[in-house]
Design a protein around this motif. Sequence first.
Motif, mmCIF file in Angstrom:
data_model
loop_
_atom_site.group_PDB
_atom_site.id
_atom_site.type_symbol
_atom_site.label_atom_id
_atom_site.label_comp_id
_atom_site.label_asym_id
_atom_site.label_seq_id
_atom_site.Cartn_x
_atom_site.Cartn_y
_atom_site.Cartn_z
ATOM 1 N N ILE A 88 -0.728 -2.514 3.521
ATOM 2 C CA ILE A 88 -0.054 -2.438 4.771
ATOM 3 C C ILE A 88 0.411 -3.740 5.026
ATOM 4 O O ILE A 88 -0.199 -4.844 5.377
ATOM 5 N N LEU B 8 3.768 1.187 4.596
ATOM 6 C CA LEU B 8 2.615 1.047 3.559
ATOM 7 C C LEU B 8 3.366 0.863 2.105
ATOM 8 O O LEU B 8 4.278 1.723 1.949
ATOM 9 N N ASP C 201 -4.679 7.904 4.105
ATOM 10 C CA ASP C 201 -3.743 6.611 3.928
ATOM 11 C C ASP C 201 -2.737 6.478 5.045
ATOM 12 O O ASP C 201 -2.711 5.265 5.420
ATOM 13 N N SER D 263 -4.828 -2.027 1.495
ATOM 14 C CA SER D 263 -4.964 -0.611 1.605
ATOM 15 C C SER D 263 -6.716 -0.286 1.596
ATOM 16 O O SER D 263 -7.174 -0.648 0.376
ATOM 17 N N GLN E 265 -4.632 4.943 8.271
ATOM 18 C CA GLN E 265 -5.053 3.396 8.564
ATOM 19 C C GLN E 265 -3.917 2.788 9.431
ATOM 20 O O GLN E 265 -4.344 1.603 9.951
#
Length: 196
Positions: A184, A151, A45, A176, A48
């Motif tokens: 994002i 995020l 996660d 995402s 990214q």
Amino acid sequence: MSGDVSRETFSRLEVFASLLRTWNTRINLVSPRDMEQLWPRHIEDSLQLAPLVPQGARVIDLGSGGGFPGMIVGIAAGAEMVFIESDRRKAAFLREAARACGVRAQVMAQRIEVARPAPAPVVTARALAPLDILLGWAAPLLASGGYALFLKGKSLPDELTEAGARWQMSHESHPSRTDPQGTILKVWDIRPVEEE
């Protein structure tokens, strides 16, 4: 997604994951039920953000906690990190993890509201606070022309509406790749509405 990184980056991420597992038995960096999902839920996660950060840039990570997303960005983007984390035990973990993983880092064991690092081109945060609050924290820490990367989860549309009452900003969203309800959010040109 971990296949998208170099072998060297992957091995440094593995060092970080191992260290986090060891420290997590003593201090709560990641909830025990999340440990089985450490790679997809936390590391991938956070990964990214790496392509959205210029290689070697200086980045301020707010509420760094167990190192997400900041330590992962530091490893994958070769970023020079400033971690702001008020919990002294978590700050100690971040110092040790930065050393073990070869991340250039300054750890500020302070509350975000009082920390005064030099502004940076990029500010990051994950699972920390509503957007309205994040913008207030990030705005004074961004260098001219800089941007923030947050995020965010499924409540983002409501958070954007709420933040719009107090803040003017430019923003763009990237879906995402690890959370079907995640986004994002890239935000720049943040200024209070009163300045209009």
